[in-house]
Design a protein around this motif. Sequence first.
Motif, PDB file in Angstrom:
ATOM      1  N   LYS A 130     -16.318  43.654 -44.766  1.00 30.28           N
ATOM      2  CA  LYS A 130     -16.980  42.738 -43.839  1.00 30.28           C
ATOM      3  C   LYS A 130     -17.289  43.495 -42.554  1.00 30.28           C
ATOM      4  O   LYS A 130     -16.387  44.124 -41.980  1.00 30.28           O
ATOM      5  N   ARG A 131     -18.530  43.443 -42.125  1.00 28.85           N
ATOM      6  CA  ARG A 131     -18.901  44.002 -40.832  1.00 28.85           C
ATOM      7  C   ARG A 131     -18.939  42.843 -39.844  1.00 28.85           C
ATOM      8  O   ARG A 131     -19.773  41.938 -39.975  1.00 28.85           O
ATOM      9  N   VAL A 132     -18.024  42.895 -38.901  1.00 33.42           N
ATOM     10  CA  VAL A 132     -17.803  41.779 -37.987  1.00 33.42           C
ATOM     11  C   VAL A 132     -18.227  42.196 -36.589  1.00 33.42           C
ATOM     12  O   VAL A 132     -17.974  43.333 -36.163  1.00 33.42           O
ATOM     13  N   ILE A 133     -18.878  41.298 -35.877  1.00 33.40           N
ATOM     14  CA  ILE A 133     -19.312  41.576 -34.511  1.00 33.40           C
ATOM     15  C   ILE A 133     -18.653  40.580 -33.572  1.00 33.40           C
ATOM     16  O   ILE A 133     -18.699  39.368 -33.791  1.00 33.40           O
ATOM     17  N   GLY A 134     -18.040  41.106 -32.531  1.00 31.05           N
ATOM     18  CA  GLY A 134     -17.484  40.277 -31.477  1.00 31.05           C
ATOM     19  C   GLY A 134     -18.416  40.279 -30.283  1.00 31.05           C
ATOM     20  O   GLY A 134     -18.647  41.330 -29.666  1.00 31.05           O
TER      21      GLY A 134
END
Length: 405
Positions: free
Chosen positions: A132-136
């Motif tokens: 999973k490529r997660v962006i905050g």
Amino acid sequence: MTRPSTLFVTLALAMLATQPSMLQTPTPAPPANQINLGSDANGNPLRRALKTGHVSNYDESKVPPYTLPEPLVMASGARVTSANMWKRQRRPELLRLYEAHIYGRVPANAPKIRWEVAETDPHARDGAALLKRVIGHVGSTPDGPQIRVSVYTPAQATKKVPIILLLNFGGGPARAGGPPAGRGNAATGEPPNAADILARGWGYAIVGYNDIQPDRADAWTEGVIGQTLKPGQTKPAPDEWGTISAWAWGASRIADYLQSDRNVDGSRIALFGFSRLGKTALWAAAQDERFTAVFSGCAGEMGSALAGATGEHGREPLVLRGTGNQWSDPKGEFLGQVAAGPVYRLLGARDLGTTSYPAPDTPLITGELGFNLHTGPHTATPGEWATFADFLSRYFPSAKPPVAR
């Protein structure tokens, strides 16, 4: 997984005593404002502390007798006699000292982070992992900083899995006009034993530290720190956070996300950092009890050496060193682990198991404290990653036995 209270043992010793093994009486030298003084006969870097005039020392014979403050004695002189007294009184006292004098406090207006899963790859690493490529998204403005995290979990997992969070060099927005400067924008690599981690039934997550706060002296108005500055303010107040504190804060915000991920066991999060990020990992785990174990590499002064060593039970720390990196004081780091022992024993935990400095490549991992001095330079070796996996398998359930090596 139930654990005793977090320990924060010797991290605040810098408030009370300076580790003399890194210091020597100042001698006539180049101009008083010159920091870098070249190298000694063995190639070790020589640095001058401008505020005191002291110069780096690597000769143990020049270390004068010294007595460390007792970690189980309050500033008032009262002795800590129980786990409850440690948790409620002494540990908070040490945290406040270190926050006030070393890394600074996180301001009350620290930004909120909104997390989104931007991309999912169910066949990563040749089908071994779900990625999973997660962006905050930091702050409330659309052009605010973004913290990008790659989360790998075993593709065939049928339940939530423990995870190792790697605070890596790299990250940050792309810079135009040529190759990246300094430590920014480098590739945020996976652990060298990634296949073994996944085979054990664990996951790992990766972030580049410049996504949280740029590692440049003139970048206060950028990153998460920039989000907290008032109009016209160009740097934090003297008692507020610096970069290490900001990176540690960022690690905790990533833990917020990991605890929300349906594939991750949020009660079993380990933390890795190297060099200045080794300091960051120790400081983050000392403040945040969700980090159940720490792999701190070459953290040195104000990190794991005596002038700022850490011990946290419930935050099982493994400290590694390299024989080719005397600058960060490997013996002082070992002695910092030893100095944490009384607190571990008070809480019914196992200490390092020895007070004798080990030979290189002899890992000490039988207790809740761990130490290894590898032969070689300033790096975290594949062998030490394998040692950490073995160390961690006592606290994380493993789907397979340790890899033979």
